[in-house]
Design a protein around this motif. Sequence first.
Motif, PDB file in Angstrom:
ATOM      1  N   UNK A 291      15.702   8.228  -0.039  1.00 11.99           N
ATOM      2  CA  UNK A 291      15.804   7.198  -0.964  1.00 11.99           C
ATOM      3  C   UNK A 291      14.605   6.230  -1.157  1.00 11.99           C
ATOM      4  N   UNK A 292      13.961   6.618  -2.428  1.00 10.51           N
ATOM      5  CA  UNK A 292      12.861   6.082  -3.202  1.00 10.51           C
ATOM      6  C   UNK A 292      13.301   4.481  -3.302  1.00 10.51           C
ATOM      7  N   UNK A 293      14.471   4.808  -4.029  1.00 11.29           N
ATOM      8  CA  UNK A 293      15.220   2.808  -4.598  1.00 11.29           C
ATOM      9  C   UNK A 293      14.990   2.323  -3.064  1.00 11.29           C
ATOM     10  N   UNK A 294      16.305   2.766  -2.251  1.00 13.70           N
ATOM     11  CA  UNK A 294      15.956   1.538  -0.467  1.00 13.70           C
ATOM     12  C   UNK A 294      14.887   1.414  -0.370  1.00 13.70           C
ATOM     13  N   UNK A 295      13.716   2.281  -0.070  1.00 13.48           N
ATOM     14  CA  UNK A 295      12.672   2.357   0.316  1.00 13.48           C
ATOM     15  C   UNK A 295      11.922   1.015  -0.315  1.00 13.48           C
ATOM     16  N   UNK A 296      11.724   0.852  -1.215  1.00 16.95           N
ATOM     17  CA  UNK A 296      11.004  -0.044  -2.135  1.00 16.95           C
ATOM     18  C   UNK A 296      11.835  -1.118  -2.651  1.00 16.95           C
ATOM     19  N   UNK A 297      12.857  -0.847  -1.964  1.00 16.31           N
ATOM     20  CA  UNK A 297      13.807  -2.945  -2.354  1.00 16.31           C
ATOM     21  C   UNK A 297      14.145  -3.212  -0.959  1.00 16.31           C
ATOM     22  N   UNK A 298      13.887  -2.508   0.417  1.00 13.44           N
ATOM     23  CA  UNK A 298      14.135  -3.041   1.481  1.00 13.44           C
ATOM     24  C   UNK A 298      12.616  -3.133   2.070  1.00 13.44           C
ATOM     25  N   UNK A 299      11.311  -3.271   1.767  1.00 10.80           N
ATOM     26  CA  UNK A 299      10.046  -2.962   1.328  1.00 10.80           C
ATOM     27  C   UNK A 299       9.671  -4.425   1.427  1.00 10.80           C
ATOM     28  N   UNK A 300       9.949  -4.397  -0.054  1.00  8.16           N
ATOM     29  CA  UNK A 300       9.652  -5.004  -0.678  1.00  8.16           C
ATOM     30  C   UNK A 300      10.374  -7.081  -0.347  1.00  8.16           C
TER      31      UNK A 300
ATOM     32  N   UNK B  39       1.082  -0.917  -0.234  1.00 10.94           N
ATOM     33  CA  UNK B  39      -0.009   0.014  -0.253  1.00 10.94           C
ATOM     34  C   UNK B  39       1.221   1.323  -0.501  1.00 10.94           C
ATOM     35  N   UNK B  40       0.764   1.926  -0.985  1.00 14.18           N
ATOM     36  CA  UNK B  40       1.585   3.474  -0.931  1.00 14.18           C
ATOM     37  C   UNK B  40       0.429   4.723  -1.345  1.00 14.18           C
ATOM     38  N   UNK B  41       0.115   5.475   0.341  1.00 16.94           N
ATOM     39  CA  UNK B  41      -0.265   6.291   0.003  1.00 16.94           C
ATOM     40  C   UNK B  41      -1.378   6.946   1.457  1.00 16.94           C
ATOM     41  N   UNK B  42      -2.295   7.500   1.497  1.00 20.02           N
ATOM     42  CA  UNK B  42      -2.982   7.322   3.019  1.00 20.02           C
ATOM     43  C   UNK B  42      -4.525   6.092   2.542  1.00 20.02           C
TER      44      UNK B  42
ATOM     45  N   UNK C 105       2.944  -1.784   4.158  1.00 20.41           N
ATOM     46  CA  UNK C 105       2.529  -0.116   4.175  1.00 20.41           C
ATOM     47  C   UNK C 105       4.071   0.581   3.824  1.00 20.41           C
ATOM     48  N   UNK C 106       4.223   0.992   2.939  1.00 19.66           N
ATOM     49  CA  UNK C 106       6.058   2.368   2.478  1.00 19.66           C
ATOM     50  C   UNK C 106       4.954   3.725   3.324  1.00 19.66           C
ATOM     51  N   UNK C 107       5.335   3.431   4.942  1.00 21.05           N
ATOM     52  CA  UNK C 107       5.057   4.084   5.705  1.00 21.05           C
ATOM     53  C   UNK C 107       5.210   3.566   7.188  1.00 21.05           C
ATOM     54  N   UNK C 108       5.650   4.383   7.538  1.00 18.05           N
ATOM     55  CA  UNK C 108       6.299   4.128   9.627  1.00 18.05           C
ATOM     56  C   UNK C 108       4.871   4.045  10.269  1.00 18.05           C
ATOM     57  N   UNK C 109       4.908   3.337  10.960  1.00 17.77           N
ATOM     58  CA  UNK C 109       3.940   2.920  11.942  1.00 17.77           C
ATOM     59  C   UNK C 109       3.566   4.647  12.901  1.00 17.77           C
ATOM     60  N   UNK C 110       2.029   4.575  13.463  1.00 21.87           N
ATOM     61  CA  UNK C 110       2.489   6.352  14.617  1.00 21.87           C
ATOM     62  C   UNK C 110       3.430   5.904  15.737  1.00 21.87           C
ATOM     63  N   UNK C 111       3.274   4.731  16.063  1.00 26.28           N
ATOM     64  CA  UNK C 111       4.883   4.503  17.791  1.00 26.28           C
ATOM     65  C   UNK C 111       5.752   3.466  16.560  1.00 26.28           C
TER      66      UNK C 111
ATOM     67  N   UNK D 295      -1.074  -8.836   9.888  1.00 25.72           N
ATOM     68  CA  UNK D 295       0.555  -8.219   9.709  1.00 25.72           C
ATOM     69  C   UNK D 295       0.641  -7.872   8.489  1.00 25.72           C
ATOM     70  N   UNK D 296       1.486  -6.725   8.912  1.00 22.92           N
ATOM     71  CA  UNK D 296       1.504  -5.301   8.919  1.00 22.92           C
ATOM     72  C   UNK D 296       2.819  -5.167   8.264  1.00 22.92           C
ATOM     73  N   UNK D 297       3.655  -5.208   7.540  1.00 25.84           N
ATOM     74  CA  UNK D 297       5.400  -4.999   7.684  1.00 25.84           C
ATOM     75  C   UNK D 297       5.422  -3.102   7.090  1.00 25.84           C
ATOM     76  N   UNK D 298       5.861  -2.603   8.034  1.00 21.67           N
ATOM     77  CA  UNK D 298       5.858  -0.989   7.616  1.00 21.67           C
ATOM     78  C   UNK D 298       7.714  -0.319   7.478  1.00 21.67           C
ATOM     79  N   UNK D 299       7.587  -0.133   6.425  1.00 22.05           N
ATOM     80  CA  UNK D 299       8.999   0.801   5.453  1.00 22.05           C
ATOM     81  C   UNK D 299       8.859   1.620   5.351  1.00 22.05           C
ATOM     82  N   UNK D 300       9.460   2.999   5.369  1.00 24.96           N
ATOM     83  CA  UNK D 300       9.229   4.219   4.826  1.00 24.96           C
ATOM     84  C   UNK D 300      10.336   5.058   5.504  1.00 24.96           C
ATOM     85  N   UNK D 301      10.024   6.099   4.615  1.00 27.06           N
ATOM     86  CA  UNK D 301      10.997   7.043   4.887  1.00 27.06           C
ATOM     87  C   UNK D 301      11.203   8.068   6.583  1.00 27.06           C
ATOM     88  N   UNK D 302      12.198   8.320   7.289  1.00 23.77           N
ATOM     89  CA  UNK D 302      12.810   9.134   8.010  1.00 23.77           C
ATOM     90  C   UNK D 302      12.314  10.104   8.426  1.00 23.77           C
TER      91      UNK D 302
END
Length: 351
Positions: A299-308, A125-128, A146-152, A163-170
Amino acid sequence: MTSRISMRDVARRAGVSQKTVSRVVNDEPHVSPELRDRVRREIELLGYRPNTFARALVTRRSRRIGLISTGSGYFGPASLLSGLQRAAHAEGYDVSVIHADEHDPQEAGRAVWQLVGHGIDAIALCGPIGSAEIAQHIPHEIPVLRVDLPEDPAGPAETDGHRVLFVGNDDIAAATEATAHLLRLGHRTVHHLAGPPRWAVTGYRERGWRTALELAGAPRPEVRRGDWSPASGYRATRELLQDGGVTALFAANDQMAIGAVHAIERSGRRVPEDVSVIGFDDIPEAGYLSVPLTTVRQDFARIAREGMHRLVAAIGHTPAPGTDDTPAGLAIPAELVHRASTAPPPAPATA
Protein backbone atom coordinates in the motif's frame (compact mmCIF):
# COMPACT_ATOMS: atom_id res chain seq x y z
CA MET A 1 -1.73 42.45 -11.77
CA THR A 2 -1.86 39.34 -9.56
CA SER A 3 1.64 40.02 -8.22
CA ARG A 4 0.43 43.35 -6.73
CA ILE A 5 -2.31 41.76 -4.62
CA SER A 6 -1.30 42.12 -0.97
CA MET A 7 -2.39 40.64 2.32
CA ARG A 8 -4.03 43.99 3.08
CA ASP A 9 -6.25 43.58 -0.02
CA VAL A 10 -7.36 40.14 1.13
CA ALA A 11 -8.12 41.43 4.64
CA ARG A 12 -10.19 44.33 3.26
CA ARG A 13 -12.22 42.06 0.96
CA ALA A 14 -12.79 39.45 3.66
CA GLY A 15 -13.62 42.04 6.33
CA VAL A 16 -10.95 40.76 8.73
CA SER A 17 -7.61 41.93 10.10
CA GLN A 18 -4.28 41.29 8.38
CA LYS A 19 -3.34 39.16 11.39
CA THR A 20 -6.29 36.85 10.67
CA VAL A 21 -5.22 36.53 7.04
CA SER A 22 -1.68 35.75 8.21
CA ARG A 23 -2.98 33.02 10.53
CA VAL A 24 -4.94 31.44 7.69
CA VAL A 25 -2.00 31.60 5.27
CA ASN A 26 0.33 30.01 7.85
CA ASP A 27 -2.31 27.48 8.90
CA GLU A 28 -2.20 28.68 12.51
CA PRO A 29 -4.92 28.01 15.14
CA HIS A 30 -7.36 30.48 16.74
CA VAL A 31 -9.36 31.12 13.54
CA SER A 32 -12.96 29.94 13.32
CA PRO A 33 -13.86 27.61 10.42
CA GLU A 34 -16.23 30.26 9.04
CA LEU A 35 -13.56 32.96 8.96
CA ARG A 36 -10.96 30.55 7.58
CA ASP A 37 -13.26 29.59 4.69
CA ARG A 38 -14.08 33.25 4.00
CA VAL A 39 -10.40 34.25 3.86
CA ARG A 40 -9.47 31.29 1.67
CA ARG A 41 -12.30 32.15 -0.70
CA GLU A 42 -11.04 35.73 -1.09
CA ILE A 43 -7.46 34.49 -1.52
CA GLU A 44 -8.66 32.32 -4.39
CA LEU A 45 -10.81 35.05 -5.98
CA LEU A 46 -8.06 37.66 -5.81
CA GLY A 47 -5.30 35.30 -6.85
CA TYR A 48 -3.21 36.26 -3.83
CA ARG A 49 0.08 34.39 -3.43
CA PRO A 50 1.98 34.69 -0.14
CA ASN A 51 5.53 35.98 -0.19
CA THR A 52 7.17 32.73 0.86
CA PHE A 53 10.57 34.36 1.35
CA ALA A 54 9.18 36.94 3.76
CA ARG A 55 7.13 34.29 5.54
CA ALA A 56 10.25 32.15 5.97
CA LEU A 57 12.08 35.08 7.58
CA VAL A 58 9.28 35.47 10.14
CA THR A 59 8.47 31.82 10.87
CA ARG A 60 11.94 30.41 10.17
CA ARG A 61 10.14 27.72 8.20
CA SER A 62 10.38 27.30 4.44
CA ARG A 63 7.43 24.89 4.23
CA ARG A 64 9.59 22.79 1.95
CA ILE A 65 10.59 19.15 2.43
CA GLY A 66 13.57 17.53 0.75
CA LEU A 67 13.09 14.11 -0.83
CA ILE A 68 16.08 11.95 -1.71
CA SER A 69 15.48 8.79 -3.71
CA THR A 70 17.87 6.11 -4.93
CA GLY A 71 16.72 3.43 -7.29
CA SER A 72 13.81 5.55 -8.51
CA GLY A 73 13.90 3.63 -11.79
CA TYR A 74 12.30 0.69 -9.97
CA PHE A 75 8.54 0.41 -9.45
CA GLY A 76 8.57 0.36 -5.64
CA PRO A 77 10.80 3.40 -5.00
CA ALA A 78 9.15 5.34 -7.85
CA SER A 79 5.69 4.66 -6.39
CA LEU A 80 6.83 5.74 -2.92
CA LEU A 81 8.45 8.91 -4.25
CA SER A 82 5.29 9.88 -6.12
CA GLY A 83 3.20 9.15 -3.02
CA LEU A 84 5.49 11.25 -0.82
CA GLN A 85 5.19 14.22 -3.18
CA ARG A 86 1.39 14.02 -3.14
CA ALA A 87 1.32 13.59 0.64
CA ALA A 88 3.62 16.59 1.20
CA HIS A 89 1.42 18.79 -0.99
CA ALA A 90 -1.65 17.61 0.91
CA GLU A 91 0.07 18.72 4.12
CA GLY A 92 0.72 22.16 2.63
CA TYR A 93 4.42 21.68 1.84
CA ASP A 94 6.41 22.07 -1.35
CA VAL A 95 9.09 19.51 -2.17
CA SER A 96 12.59 19.46 -3.57
CA VAL A 97 13.50 16.10 -5.10
CA ILE A 98 17.01 14.79 -5.71
CA HIS A 99 17.67 11.42 -7.37
CA ALA A 100 20.90 9.89 -6.07
CA ASP A 101 22.91 7.03 -7.55
CA GLU A 102 22.45 3.97 -5.36
CA HIS A 103 25.92 2.75 -6.35
CA ASP A 104 27.65 5.94 -5.11
CA PRO A 105 27.37 6.10 -1.29
CA GLN A 106 28.76 9.65 -1.23
CA GLU A 107 26.13 11.06 -3.58
CA ALA A 108 23.36 10.86 -0.95
CA GLY A 109 25.52 12.86 1.43
CA ARG A 110 26.04 15.54 -1.19
CA ALA A 111 22.28 15.61 -1.85
CA VAL A 112 21.55 16.15 1.85
CA TRP A 113 24.13 18.93 2.04
CA GLN A 114 22.51 20.63 -0.96
CA LEU A 115 18.99 20.39 0.47
CA VAL A 116 20.00 21.67 3.90
CA GLY A 117 21.66 24.60 2.18
CA HIS A 118 18.31 25.43 0.57
CA GLY A 119 16.66 25.69 3.99
CA ILE A 120 14.35 22.68 3.94
CA ASP A 121 12.32 21.92 7.08
CA ALA A 122 12.64 18.11 6.95
CA ILE A 123 14.08 15.30 4.84
CA ALA A 124 12.58 12.03 3.58
CA LEU A 125 14.83 9.23 2.38
CA CYS A 126 13.70 6.51 -0.01
CA GLY A 127 16.10 3.71 -0.92
CA PRO A 128 19.36 2.24 0.38
CA ILE A 129 20.88 5.30 2.02
CA GLY A 130 23.14 4.58 4.97
CA SER A 131 22.94 6.73 8.10
CA ALA A 132 26.70 7.20 8.27
CA GLU A 133 26.70 8.68 4.76
CA ILE A 134 24.29 11.50 5.63
CA ALA A 135 24.35 12.11 9.40
CA GLN A 136 27.22 14.60 9.32
CA HIS A 137 25.29 16.84 6.92
CA ILE A 138 21.95 17.04 8.79
CA PRO A 139 21.44 19.51 11.65
CA HIS A 140 19.89 17.85 14.68
CA GLU A 141 16.79 20.04 14.56
CA ILE A 142 15.80 18.70 11.11
CA PRO A 143 13.66 15.55 11.41
CA VAL A 144 14.28 12.68 9.01
CA LEU A 145 11.82 10.16 7.59
CA ARG A 146 13.15 6.84 6.35
CA VAL A 147 10.62 5.04 4.17
CA ASP A 148 11.78 1.81 5.70
CA LEU A 149 11.81 0.01 9.04
CA PRO A 150 14.62 -0.12 11.62
CA GLU A 151 16.64 -3.30 12.02
CA ASP A 152 14.87 -3.80 15.34
CA PRO A 153 11.24 -2.68 14.75
CA ALA A 154 10.66 -2.54 18.50
CA GLY A 155 13.83 -0.59 19.22
CA PRO A 156 14.51 3.15 19.51
CA ALA A 157 13.98 5.27 16.41
CA GLU A 158 16.98 7.54 16.82
CA THR A 159 20.20 7.37 14.81
CA ASP A 160 23.46 9.14 15.64
CA GLY A 161 21.65 11.70 17.76
CA HIS A 162 19.17 12.54 14.98
CA ARG A 163 15.44 12.04 15.28
CA VAL A 164 14.62 9.49 12.60
CA LEU A 165 11.09 8.35 11.83
CA PHE A 166 10.59 4.95 10.23
CA VAL A 167 7.49 4.06 8.21
CA GLY A 168 7.50 1.20 5.73
CA ASN A 169 5.91 -1.92 4.39
CA ASP A 170 5.78 -4.92 6.73
CA ASP A 171 8.09 -6.90 4.46
CA ILE A 172 8.84 -9.61 7.02
CA ALA A 173 5.19 -10.50 7.59
CA ALA A 174 4.41 -10.27 3.87
CA ALA A 175 7.30 -12.53 2.86
CA THR A 176 6.39 -14.98 5.61
CA GLU A 177 2.82 -15.22 4.31
CA ALA A 178 3.93 -15.58 0.67
CA THR A 179 6.27 -18.44 1.55
CA ALA A 180 3.74 -20.07 3.88
CA HIS A 181 1.14 -19.98 1.09
CA LEU A 182 3.41 -22.09 -1.12
CA LEU A 183 4.12 -24.51 1.73
CA ARG A 184 0.39 -24.87 2.43
CA LEU A 185 -0.09 -25.86 -1.20
CA GLY A 186 2.10 -28.87 -0.46
CA HIS A 187 5.55 -27.82 -1.70
CA ARG A 188 8.37 -29.49 0.22
CA THR A 189 10.34 -26.24 0.32
CA VAL A 190 10.45 -22.80 -1.35
CA HIS A 191 13.46 -21.30 -3.12
CA HIS A 192 14.12 -17.58 -2.75
CA LEU A 193 15.35 -15.08 -5.31
CA ALA A 194 16.57 -12.13 -3.23
CA GLY A 195 17.42 -8.55 -4.19
CA PRO A 196 20.74 -6.68 -3.78
CA PRO A 197 22.12 -6.97 -0.23
CA ARG A 198 22.52 -3.17 0.15
CA TRP A 199 18.72 -2.72 0.23
CA ALA A 200 17.13 -3.14 3.67
CA VAL A 201 14.00 -4.66 2.12
CA THR A 202 16.16 -7.46 0.74
CA GLY A 203 17.04 -8.54 4.27
CA TYR A 204 13.46 -8.19 5.55
CA ARG A 205 11.98 -10.31 2.75
CA GLU A 206 14.70 -12.91 3.15
CA ARG A 207 14.02 -12.98 6.89
CA GLY A 208 10.32 -13.57 6.29
CA TRP A 209 11.10 -16.40 3.88
CA ARG A 210 13.41 -18.04 6.45
CA THR A 211 10.82 -17.63 9.20
CA ALA A 212 8.14 -19.45 7.22
CA LEU A 213 10.49 -22.33 6.40
CA GLU A 214 11.60 -22.66 10.03
CA LEU A 215 8.01 -22.61 11.33
CA ALA A 216 7.09 -25.38 8.90
CA GLY A 217 10.25 -27.40 9.54
CA ALA A 218 11.03 -27.22 5.82
CA PRO A 219 14.53 -27.42 4.33
CA ARG A 220 16.19 -24.06 3.63
CA PRO A 221 17.78 -23.91 0.17
CA GLU A 222 20.60 -21.57 -0.79
CA VAL A 223 19.46 -18.03 -1.57
CA ARG A 224 19.89 -16.84 -5.15
CA ARG A 225 20.41 -13.11 -5.75
CA GLY A 226 19.44 -10.67 -8.47
CA ASP A 227 19.54 -6.91 -8.98
CA TRP A 228 15.76 -6.30 -9.22
CA SER A 229 15.78 -6.62 -13.03
CA PRO A 230 13.98 -9.29 -15.12
CA ALA A 231 17.33 -10.23 -16.68
CA SER A 232 18.83 -11.03 -13.28
CA GLY A 233 15.76 -13.10 -12.38
CA TYR A 234 16.10 -15.00 -15.62
CA ARG A 235 19.82 -15.75 -15.08
CA ALA A 236 19.43 -16.79 -11.45
CA THR A 237 16.48 -19.05 -12.22
CA ARG A 238 18.29 -20.75 -15.11
CA GLU A 239 21.04 -21.71 -12.68
CA LEU A 240 18.51 -22.74 -10.06
CA LEU A 241 16.64 -25.04 -12.46
CA GLN A 242 19.73 -27.21 -12.81
CA ASP A 243 18.38 -28.69 -9.57
CA GLY A 244 15.51 -30.77 -10.86
CA GLY A 245 13.73 -30.65 -7.49
CA VAL A 246 12.60 -27.01 -7.71
CA THR A 247 8.80 -26.70 -7.47
CA ALA A 248 8.29 -23.29 -5.80
CA LEU A 249 10.01 -19.91 -6.04
CA PHE A 250 9.46 -16.67 -4.10
CA ALA A 251 11.03 -13.65 -5.81
CA ALA A 252 11.71 -10.41 -3.91
CA ASN A 253 10.10 -8.27 -6.62
CA ASP A 254 7.83 -8.72 -9.63
CA GLN A 255 10.42 -7.88 -12.28
CA MET A 256 12.69 -10.70 -11.12
CA ALA A 257 9.64 -12.98 -10.91
CA ILE A 258 8.84 -12.18 -14.56
CA GLY A 259 12.38 -13.14 -15.53
CA ALA A 260 12.03 -16.32 -13.48
CA VAL A 261 8.81 -17.30 -15.26
CA HIS A 262 10.52 -16.80 -18.62
CA ALA A 263 13.43 -19.03 -17.58
CA ILE A 264 11.05 -21.71 -16.35
CA GLU A 265 9.08 -21.71 -19.60
CA ARG A 266 12.26 -21.69 -21.73
CA SER A 267 13.42 -24.78 -19.86
CA GLY A 268 10.33 -26.67 -21.03
CA ARG A 269 8.58 -26.47 -17.66
CA ARG A 270 5.23 -24.82 -17.00
CA VAL A 271 4.02 -22.25 -14.48
CA PRO A 272 2.32 -23.22 -12.19
CA GLU A 273 1.96 -26.90 -13.17
CA ASP A 274 5.67 -27.65 -12.66
CA VAL A 275 6.95 -24.60 -10.75
CA SER A 276 4.93 -22.07 -8.74
CA VAL A 277 6.13 -18.45 -8.62
CA ILE A 278 5.26 -15.55 -6.30
CA GLY A 279 6.50 -11.99 -6.77
CA PHE A 280 6.44 -8.82 -4.67
CA ASP A 281 5.04 -5.27 -5.34
CA ASP A 282 2.06 -5.98 -7.63
CA ILE A 283 3.24 -3.92 -10.60
CA PRO A 284 0.45 -2.87 -13.01
CA GLU A 285 1.40 -5.60 -15.50
CA ALA A 286 1.31 -8.43 -12.94
CA GLY A 287 -2.33 -9.33 -13.53
CA TYR A 288 -2.02 -9.26 -17.34
CA LEU A 289 0.90 -11.60 -18.01
CA SER A 290 0.35 -14.83 -19.95
CA VAL A 291 0.24 -16.42 -16.50
CA PRO A 292 -1.15 -13.74 -14.13
CA LEU A 293 1.32 -13.40 -11.28
CA THR A 294 0.52 -14.13 -7.64
CA THR A 295 2.29 -11.37 -5.72
CA VAL A 296 2.41 -9.17 -2.63
CA ARG A 297 0.64 -5.82 -2.98
CA GLN A 298 2.15 -2.96 -1.01
CA ASP A 299 0.00 0.00 0.00
CA PHE A 300 2.40 2.66 -1.28
CA ALA A 301 -0.11 5.49 -0.87
CA ARG A 302 -0.70 4.72 2.79
CA ILE A 303 3.00 4.31 3.53
CA ALA A 304 3.69 7.73 2.01
CA ARG A 305 0.70 9.36 3.70
CA GLU A 306 1.48 7.99 7.18
CA GLY A 307 5.17 8.78 6.85
CA MET A 308 4.65 12.35 5.68
CA HIS A 309 2.05 13.04 8.36
CA ARG A 310 4.52 11.96 11.06
CA LEU A 311 7.34 13.93 9.48
CA VAL A 312 5.32 17.16 9.31
CA ALA A 313 4.22 16.70 12.94
CA ALA A 314 7.89 16.44 13.94
CA ILE A 315 8.89 19.74 12.31
CA GLY A 316 9.70 22.28 15.01
CA HIS A 317 9.00 19.77 17.78
CA THR A 318 12.09 19.12 19.89
CA PRO A 319 11.85 16.56 22.71
CA ALA A 320 12.93 17.67 26.18
CA PRO A 321 16.56 16.90 27.06
CA GLY A 322 17.06 13.29 28.09
CA THR A 323 13.77 12.16 26.55
CA ASP A 324 12.86 10.49 23.27
CA ASP A 325 9.22 10.68 22.27
CA THR A 326 9.94 9.74 18.66
CA PRO A 327 7.48 7.00 17.65
CA ALA A 328 8.90 3.59 16.90
CA GLY A 329 8.79 2.28 13.34
CA LEU A 330 5.33 1.98 11.82
CA ALA A 331 4.87 -1.18 9.73
CA ILE A 332 2.09 -1.00 7.12
CA PRO A 333 0.51 -4.39 6.31
CA ALA A 334 0.58 -5.74 2.76
CA GLU A 335 -1.80 -8.08 0.91
CA LEU A 336 -1.06 -11.36 -0.86
CA VAL A 337 -2.88 -11.22 -4.20
CA HIS A 338 -3.79 -14.72 -5.42
CA ARG A 339 -3.61 -15.22 -9.18
CA ALA A 340 -2.69 -18.07 -11.52
CA SER A 341 1.06 -18.58 -10.95
CA THR A 342 0.77 -20.83 -7.88
CA ALA A 343 -0.59 -24.37 -7.54
CA PRO A 344 0.14 -27.62 -5.67
CA PRO A 345 3.40 -29.31 -6.70
CA PRO A 346 3.35 -31.85 -9.54
CA ALA A 347 2.52 -35.43 -8.56
CA PRO A 348 5.58 -37.71 -8.29
CA ALA A 349 6.28 -39.64 -11.43
CA THR A 350 5.07 -43.24 -11.29
CA ALA A 351 7.07 -46.19 -12.53
